[in-house]
Design a protein around this motif. Sequence first.
Motif, PDB file in Angstrom:
ATOM      1  N   ASP A  91       4.786 -12.301  75.239  1.00  0.00           N
ATOM      2  CA  ASP A  91       6.127 -12.167  76.100  1.00  0.00           C
ATOM      3  C   ASP A  91       5.835 -10.089  76.607  1.00  0.00           C
ATOM      4  OD1 ASP A  91       8.381 -12.134  77.020  1.00  0.00           O
ATOM      5  OD2 ASP A  91       9.187 -12.232  75.054  1.00  0.00           O
ATOM      6  N   LEU A  94      -0.214 -21.649  71.070  1.00  0.00           N
ATOM      7  CA  LEU A  94      -0.858 -21.925  70.328  1.00  0.00           C
ATOM      8  C   LEU A  94      -0.099 -22.877  68.945  1.00  0.00           C
ATOM      9  CD1 LEU A  94       0.145 -18.015  70.637  1.00  0.00           C
ATOM     10  CD2 LEU A  94      -1.862 -18.927  70.599  1.00  0.00           C
ATOM     11  N   GLU A 138       6.310  -9.334  79.062  1.00  0.00           N
ATOM     12  CA  GLU A 138       7.489  -8.976  80.738  1.00  0.00           C
ATOM     13  C   GLU A 138       7.873  -7.646  80.906  1.00  0.00           C
ATOM     14  OE1 GLU A 138      10.665 -11.995  80.748  1.00  0.00           O
ATOM     15  OE2 GLU A 138      10.665 -12.093  78.937  1.00  0.00           O
ATOM     16  N   LYS A 155       4.769 -21.248  81.443  1.00  0.00           N
ATOM     17  CA  LYS A 155       6.582 -20.483  81.140  1.00  0.00           C
ATOM     18  C   LYS A 155       7.120 -19.957  82.205  1.00  0.00           C
ATOM     19  CE  LYS A 155       7.904 -15.435  79.200  1.00  0.00           C
ATOM     20  NZ  LYS A 155       7.543 -14.302  77.949  1.00  0.00           N
ATOM     21  N   ASP A 160      13.321 -20.255  73.580  1.00  0.00           N
ATOM     22  CA  ASP A 160      14.275 -19.772  72.157  1.00  0.00           C
ATOM     23  C   ASP A 160      14.448 -18.437  73.112  1.00  0.00           C
ATOM     24  OD1 ASP A 160      11.684 -18.328  72.132  1.00  0.00           O
ATOM     25  OD2 ASP A 160      12.356 -19.450  69.651  1.00  0.00           O
ATOM     26  N   ILE A 175       7.572 -18.547  65.382  1.00  0.00           N
ATOM     27  CA  ILE A 175       7.375 -16.862  65.870  1.00  0.00           C
ATOM     28  C   ILE A 175       7.340 -16.187  64.179  1.00  0.00           C
ATOM     29  CG2 ILE A 175       9.002 -15.661  66.704  1.00  0.00           C
ATOM     30  CD1 ILE A 175       8.034 -16.490  68.731  1.00  0.00           C
ATOM     31  N   LEU A 204      14.821 -15.026  78.216  1.00  0.00           N
ATOM     32  CA  LEU A 204      15.099 -13.895  80.138  1.00  0.00           C
ATOM     33  C   LEU A 204      15.093 -15.583  80.865  1.00  0.00           C
ATOM     34  CD1 LEU A 204      15.386 -11.592  78.711  1.00  0.00           C
ATOM     35  CD2 LEU A 204      13.824 -10.832  80.719  1.00  0.00           C
ATOM     36  N   ASN A 205      13.307 -16.194  79.726  1.00  0.00           N
ATOM     37  CA  ASN A 205      12.565 -17.543  81.161  1.00  0.00           C
ATOM     38  C   ASN A 205      13.068 -18.705  80.218  1.00  0.00           C
ATOM     39  OD1 ASN A 205      11.398 -14.731  83.028  1.00  0.00           O
ATOM     40  ND2 ASN A 205      10.604 -14.437  80.230  1.00  0.00           N
ATOM     41  N   GLU A 231      -2.730 -20.064  77.008  1.00  0.00           N
ATOM     42  CA  GLU A 231      -2.648 -21.291  75.503  1.00  0.00           C
ATOM     43  C   GLU A 231      -1.883 -21.609  74.697  1.00  0.00           C
ATOM     44  OE1 GLU A 231      -5.386 -18.383  73.829  1.00  0.00           O
ATOM     45  OE2 GLU A 231      -5.672 -20.118  72.083  1.00  0.00           O
TER      46      GLU A 231
HETATM   47  P1  ADP Z   1      11.307 -15.477  76.659  1.00  0.00           P
HETATM   48  O1  ADP Z   1      10.520 -14.472  77.571  1.00  0.00           O
HETATM   49  O2  ADP Z   1      12.607 -15.144  77.531  1.00  0.00           O
HETATM   50  O3  ADP Z   1      11.562 -14.521  75.519  1.00  0.00           O
HETATM   51  P2  ADP Z   1       8.893 -16.098  74.515  1.00  0.00           P
HETATM   52  O4  ADP Z   1       7.276 -15.640  75.632  1.00  0.00           O
HETATM   53  O5  ADP Z   1       9.292 -15.082  74.045  1.00  0.00           O
HETATM   54  O6  ADP Z   1      10.149 -16.202  76.508  1.00  0.00           O
HETATM   55  O7  ADP Z   1       9.109 -17.564  75.088  1.00  0.00           O
HETATM   56  C1  ADP Z   1      10.016 -18.173  73.845  1.00  0.00           C
HETATM   57  C2  ADP Z   1       9.689 -18.886  73.520  1.00  0.00           C
HETATM   58  O8  ADP Z   1       8.125 -19.937  73.316  1.00  0.00           O
HETATM   59  C3  ADP Z   1       8.529 -18.708  71.876  1.00  0.00           C
HETATM   60  O9  ADP Z   1      10.265 -17.768  71.458  1.00  0.00           O
HETATM   61  C4  ADP Z   1       7.861 -19.434  71.185  1.00  0.00           C
HETATM   62  O10 ADP Z   1       8.675 -20.251  70.546  1.00  0.00           O
HETATM   63  C5  ADP Z   1       7.751 -20.369  72.625  1.00  0.00           C
HETATM   64  N1  ADP Z   1       6.312 -20.107  72.750  1.00  0.00           N
HETATM   65  C6  ADP Z   1       5.356 -18.814  74.327  1.00  0.00           C
HETATM   66  N2  ADP Z   1       4.370 -18.929  74.143  1.00  0.00           N
HETATM   67  C7  ADP Z   1       3.947 -20.042  73.672  1.00  0.00           C
HETATM   68  C8  ADP Z   1       2.743 -19.682  73.338  1.00  0.00           C
HETATM   69  N3  ADP Z   1       1.671 -19.279  74.029  1.00  0.00           N
HETATM   70  N4  ADP Z   1       2.479 -20.779  72.866  1.00  0.00           N
HETATM   71  C9  ADP Z   1       3.259 -21.902  72.183  1.00  0.00           C
HETATM   72  N5  ADP Z   1       4.379 -21.595  71.877  1.00  0.00           N
HETATM   73  C10 ADP Z   1       5.017 -20.052  72.910  1.00  0.00           C
END
Ligand code: ADP
Length: 422
Positions: free
Chosen positions: A259, A124, A261, A68, A46, A129, A49-50, A122
Amino acid sequence: MSGANNTTADYRILDRDSLPEYLAGIPAVVEVLGPGADLNVREIGDGNLNFVFHVSNAADASKAVIVKQAVPYLRLAGEDWPLGRDRMTYEIRALSLYNQLVPGLVPKAYHTDEQMSTLIMEYLGDHIILRLGMIDGIQYPKVAEHIGYFMAETLFATSAWSMGSTERRQLMEQFTMNAELCKLSEDFIFTFPYMEHGSNYSNPATDVWARENIHTDSQYKLDVLAFKNLFVSKTEALLHGDLHSGSMMVNQADSYVIDMEFAFFGPIAFDVGKIIGNFLLCCTSHYYRSGGTEYRQWLLQQIEVIWNTFGSHFVERWTQAGESTLLTNGFLSNDEQAQYRQTYMHTLLQDAVGFAACSMTRRTLGIAGVADIRDIEDADIRSKLEIANLKLSKRLMTGRKSLNSIDDLLALIKNFYSSPIL
Ligand code: ADP
Ligand code: SR1
Ligand code: MG
């Protein structure tokens, strides 16, 4: 290696169909998911970027990982907006360092693949969020302490107060070329939202207010420019770079930072200010949302706890530190050092407030908004809340230099909110 130099030869975009085969070739991941298991794959990203996939064992959902992957464009804007995949290399590097500095506050990495721009980590599963929890008015008793502690540990450990000169420059080299994401921040946090720009969000009543009170306010824009200058020129510590409530996954007991990055060497106050700004955006939204007065008070208390936890741990690490780039035995007396630390923290608070102000305006007028406000369907209500956030941003920017303590900051904020918001 300094810059990340991903080639396309070994890269392909993963999807639900190709992921099982890709993962089957990675022993560390097979160990988590179970050998030969049928897998369920869901895209859950959600973010802006990715792509993020939840992959679980079809027979035992407790066996799960998160995959990811960076794609060569900005997801938020679509495939026509190219963006290098290098960002995943910086996320991998920062996550690896954070796992050493603050294990238990970041997800474990099971496997990283810079060529595929992929991080497998891992899941979570018991956490959500933070932004979504805060929109629903949920209180998290430990989150503010965890955020404060995370910032103190990561920012102090990578500063010149802690590291020797050569080792620090070697670490800096690992992040210097996170150029495209730094440029995104330069443009989307410090530039486009304050002027007419095709990428900006639009809500008619807010647009009119912004034209009259933001675009034409030279002093405010010069202040923003000064913070942009700080952002590009002050290589003080390794920042998370995108530390907001959407980069935290929480439950009642634990908090995880995700996140990273946008990690780069920048001003410490940027991480601190961004998180404060996001708590304020949420606070304003609860003049409409269900949390009401009690939840708004809780949010403001969290800003106090974040700052106090951050400040006390940061200063404690500093007081205990041995010799480093900036600390030389016999150079200053204990009294001189204590006095200096106080002045430093004081300036840091004022700068954090300036960055919080920028953060609030960019999330209001720029392309990348926050769900706290943007998800409110009624455009008139949304506009009133947006204008309140812009006014608070301006109040923070002009008032920051007279703030001597966190109490002063909270007094300024409470004074602002004492006028009607809706
Ligand atoms: P972006 O870099 O595109 O913003 P995020 O790293 O924020 O992506 O990840 C997008 C969504 O994926 C997060 O808002 C969360 O809902 C889910 N997410 C990311 N990492 C994890 C994780 N380790 N465990 C569970 N859900 C995750
Ligand atoms: C176009 S800027 C996109 C934004 O999304 C990321 O999460 C960062 O906050 C960035 O500023
Ligand atoms: Mg991100």
